[in-house]
Scaffold this active site. Structure first.
Site, PDB file in Angstrom:
ATOM      1  N   ASP A 140      41.510   1.103  40.867  1.00 57.59           N
ATOM      2  CA  ASP A 140      42.825   1.450  41.880  1.00 57.59           C
ATOM      3  C   ASP A 140      44.058   1.605  40.977  1.00 57.59           C
ATOM      4  OD1 ASP A 140      45.271   1.262  43.305  1.00 57.59           O
ATOM      5  OD2 ASP A 140      43.841   0.555  45.151  1.00 57.59           O
ATOM      6  N   HIS A 141      44.186   3.090  40.589  1.00 59.85           N
ATOM      7  CA  HIS A 141      45.330   3.255  39.594  1.00 59.85           C
ATOM      8  C   HIS A 141      46.701   2.663  39.868  1.00 59.85           C
ATOM      9  CE1 HIS A 141      46.463   6.601  42.261  1.00 59.85           C
ATOM     10  NE2 HIS A 141      47.670   6.629  41.553  1.00 59.85           N
ATOM     11  N   GLU A 161      54.961  10.015  50.222  1.00 65.24           N
ATOM     12  CA  GLU A 161      54.723  11.213  49.323  1.00 65.24           C
ATOM     13  C   GLU A 161      55.542  12.586  49.944  1.00 65.24           C
ATOM     14  OE1 GLU A 161      50.673  11.366  47.195  1.00 65.24           O
ATOM     15  OE2 GLU A 161      50.195  10.561  49.112  1.00 65.24           O
ATOM     16  N   HIS A 191      45.557   1.496  47.740  1.00 59.95           N
ATOM     17  CA  HIS A 191      46.941   1.098  47.043  1.00 59.95           C
ATOM     18  C   HIS A 191      47.544   0.129  47.685  1.00 59.95           C
ATOM     19  CE1 HIS A 191      45.311   4.153  44.719  1.00 59.95           C
ATOM     20  NE2 HIS A 191      45.850   5.458  45.629  1.00 59.95           N
TER      21      HIS A 191
HETATM   22  C1  BG6 Z   1      45.169   8.774  45.336  1.00 61.65           C
HETATM   23  C2  BG6 Z   1      45.346   9.415  46.681  1.00 61.65           C
HETATM   24  O1  BG6 Z   1      44.423   7.698  45.193  1.00 61.65           O
HETATM   25  O2  BG6 Z   1      46.525   8.303  45.204  1.00 61.65           O
HETATM   26  C3  BG6 Z   1      46.158  10.660  46.958  1.00 61.65           C
HETATM   27  O3  BG6 Z   1      43.933   9.788  46.970  1.00 61.65           O
HETATM   28  C4  BG6 Z   1      47.545  10.279  46.551  1.00 61.65           C
HETATM   29  O4  BG6 Z   1      46.327  11.235  48.129  1.00 61.65           O
HETATM   30  C5  BG6 Z   1      47.585   9.580  45.310  1.00 61.65           C
HETATM   31  O5  BG6 Z   1      48.513  11.294  46.535  1.00 61.65           O
HETATM   32  C6  BG6 Z   1      49.020   8.786  45.204  1.00 61.65           C
HETATM   33  O6  BG6 Z   1      49.281   8.350  43.750  1.00 61.65           O
HETATM   34  P1  BG6 Z   1      50.668   8.103  43.012  1.00 61.65           P
HETATM   35  O7  BG6 Z   1      50.423   7.587  41.614  1.00 61.65           O
HETATM   36  O8  BG6 Z   1      50.915   9.585  42.824  1.00 61.65           O
HETATM   37  O9  BG6 Z   1      51.274   7.454  43.940  1.00 61.65           O
END
Ligand code: BG6
Length: 507
Positions: A197-198, A236, A260
């Site tokens: 989960d990044h 976002e 997330h």
């Molecule tokens: C991803 C989702 O896991 O995370 C995307 O699939 C989302 O829909 C993205 O835009 C958001 O990541 P970050 O790092 O840009 O907040």
């Protein structure tokens, strides 16, 4: 956690052991945008060890030099790890290989095994292998099963390791997540499995743990006696872009909340772990998920709000609504916004609401955690309305922390104004643009799973969102509230807090 004390000298700490990374889905968007640039960043900072190979595996037949050139072009135009240095890229690209094949075809894996053995011997890499699944989730079972059948799930020698990174979404509901865990754990041992989960790779997310457990002043206040409520916003401005087809089958609940946003919730709410290792930290995070009050039918209706963006204006430009996006059904009911109120039934958090929200095409891009403290029990000043104290953790894009409190306005009157004390990451530590993917890959090659999800936690997160999915699919005919792009979501989201005498704190 890997590299915490060891990252001095180099951003990724001590030099890693040689290894081979097999990247499934190597010609896909995620690989080009995130994974390969992160590997480049790791490689140029010695995070991949002195000798390494990256073998791309995908369906598209392609010559190796075309593969390298395509990734090079993509990295230069969309890299998230800063400018790509052409010389360093060339050195990195010399370690990129390509092995095309169908994900379900045993022969392709026999070929892959042969190629790995050749590369390991030619480059003196040893037998450490990392399999990275960056494909559409439908093919995860095929890949895992074929890796097992080809004998690739076990390292070639007792001294080496074999690990697998699996991208989100890990399942699309509890049943499918359980089925996938079953397939994966039939072939790999849980210790070999790194569910990514990044968000957990973002420095500011990890800083939440440092803030809480590395300082003496916050933790005593971090509970129901002092905290009025918590807000977690992952907003976002982007729409679904080119991912309409995928998003139609996902929606914001699956795409953001299950992963997330619940990760952020766990880190805000977690008890201090006994030590900072993968088992202790993940045990405590699991307990948080298990303590969240499960949603029943009535709670879904009252405490969960969904929405879908309609046309609107963002940065002065007109943008289309969700239903007008590419590969989206013109009468789609897929939610692009979710707000929910969670209650955590444990001693620390009983009675403290956690309000979560996420959405696409909102007014600002901002991921933020806001802790609102209870007001002073008795105000002795003439001014009775004093703003509550707030601690705001800005995860992105303006990484930092701020605290707001009341201060006396200058002058003869005893009048109170609300002021803010700020810590800004960039000002204190310089550039903070490290890729979350690079951090997590680095942890994985070092064998540290602290910042990866365990099978039981993924299932616990799905069991929380499953009842919401059930209610929504049973009420498919109901309209999804629309919100204009560039706003803060549907009116229902504001009402969720207004009912409790509160309001959203908009970044
Ligand atoms: C991803 C989702 O896991 O995370 C995307 O699939 C989302 O829909 C993205 O835009 C958001 O990541 P970050 O790092 O840009 O907040």
């Amino acid at each position: 956690m890997a590299g915490d004390s060891g990252r001095s000298g180099s951003v990724y700490g001590s030099v890693a052991e040689p290894c081979t990374v097999v990247l499934f889905g190597a010609s896909g968007d995620l690989a080009k945008r995130k994974v390969i640039p992160a590997m480049y960043d790791l490689a140029i900072h010695n995070g991949l060890g002195p000798r390494y190979a990256i073998v791309g595996f995908a369906r598209t037949p392609m010559a190796e030099d075309v593969f390298r050139a395509t990734l090079g072009e993509a990295a230069k135009s969309i890299s998230e790890v800063g400018p790509i240095d052409p010389k360093q890229w060339d050195a990195f690209a010399a370690n990129l290989y390509y092995s095309p094949g169908d994900y379900g075809n045993p022969e392709a894996y026999a070929q892959l095994a042969k190629r790995l053995a050749e590369l390991e011997s030619a480059k003196n890499i040893g037998g450490n292998r990392l399999f990275y699944l960056s494909t559409p989730p439908e093919v995860y079972p095929d890949i895992v099963e074929q890796l097992g059948r080809a004998g690739l799930s076990q390292p070639p020698s007792p001294k080496s390791w074999a690990r697998i990174i699996i991208e989100k979404p890990f399942g699309r509901d509890l049943a499918s997540a359980k089925a996938l865990n079953h397939i994966v754990l039939n072939v790999f041992d849980e210790k070999q499995v790194y569910r990514i989960d990044h968000y957990l790779g973002k420095d500011t997310v990890q800083n939440l743990l440092v803030l809480r457990f590395g300082n003496g002043i916050f933790e005593p206040l971090w509970n129901r006696n002092y905290v009025d409520h918590v807000q977690i916003t992952a907003a976002e401005t982007l729409g679904v872009e080119r991912r309409g087809g995928f998003y139609e089958t996902a929606g914001a609940l699956r795409d953001m909340i299950q992963s997330h946003v619940l990760q952020l919730t766990s880190l805000v709410a977690v008890e201090p772990p006994a030590s900072f290792d993968a088992t202790a930290v993940r045990n405590e995070k699991l307990k948080v998920l298990q303590s969240i009050r499960p949603f029943d039918l009535g709670m879904v209706a009252q405490e969960v709000v969904r929405g879908q963006y309609s046309p609107g204006k963002l940065d002065g430009k007109l943008v289309p609504g969700y239903r007008e996006e590419l590969n989206v059904n013109p009468s789609s009911k897929t939610e692009t916004f979710v707000a929910a109120k969670l209650l955590i039934d444990n001693w620390r958090w009983a009675g403290v609401p956690f309000y979560l929200r996420t959405g696409k095409r909102l007014a600002t891009r901002s991921t933020e955690i806001m802790i609102q403290f209870r007001s002073a029990p008795h105000i002795v000043f003439r001014e009775k309305e004093v703003e509550p104290n707030r601690l705001i953790l800005n995860i992105q894009p303006d990484e930092g922390i701020s605290v707001s409190f009341g201060a006396k306005r200058p002058g003869t009157e005893m009048s109170i104004g609300n002021v803010t004390m700020n810590f800004c990451y960039r000002e204190s530590f310089g550039d903070v643009s490290r890729s979350a993917y690079a951090t997590l890959l680095n942890d994985c090659v070092r064998g540290d799973a602290t910042l990866f999800d365990r099978g039981d936690s993924v299932e616990a997160a799905w069991s929380l969102v499953d009842p919401i999915l059930d209610v929504w699919s049973a009420t498919r005919t109901a309209n999804v509230p629309q919100y204009p792009s560039g706003s803060w979501g549907p009116r229902e989201s504001d009402l969720l807090l207004e009912r409790d005498g509160r309001h959203w704190y908009n970044p």
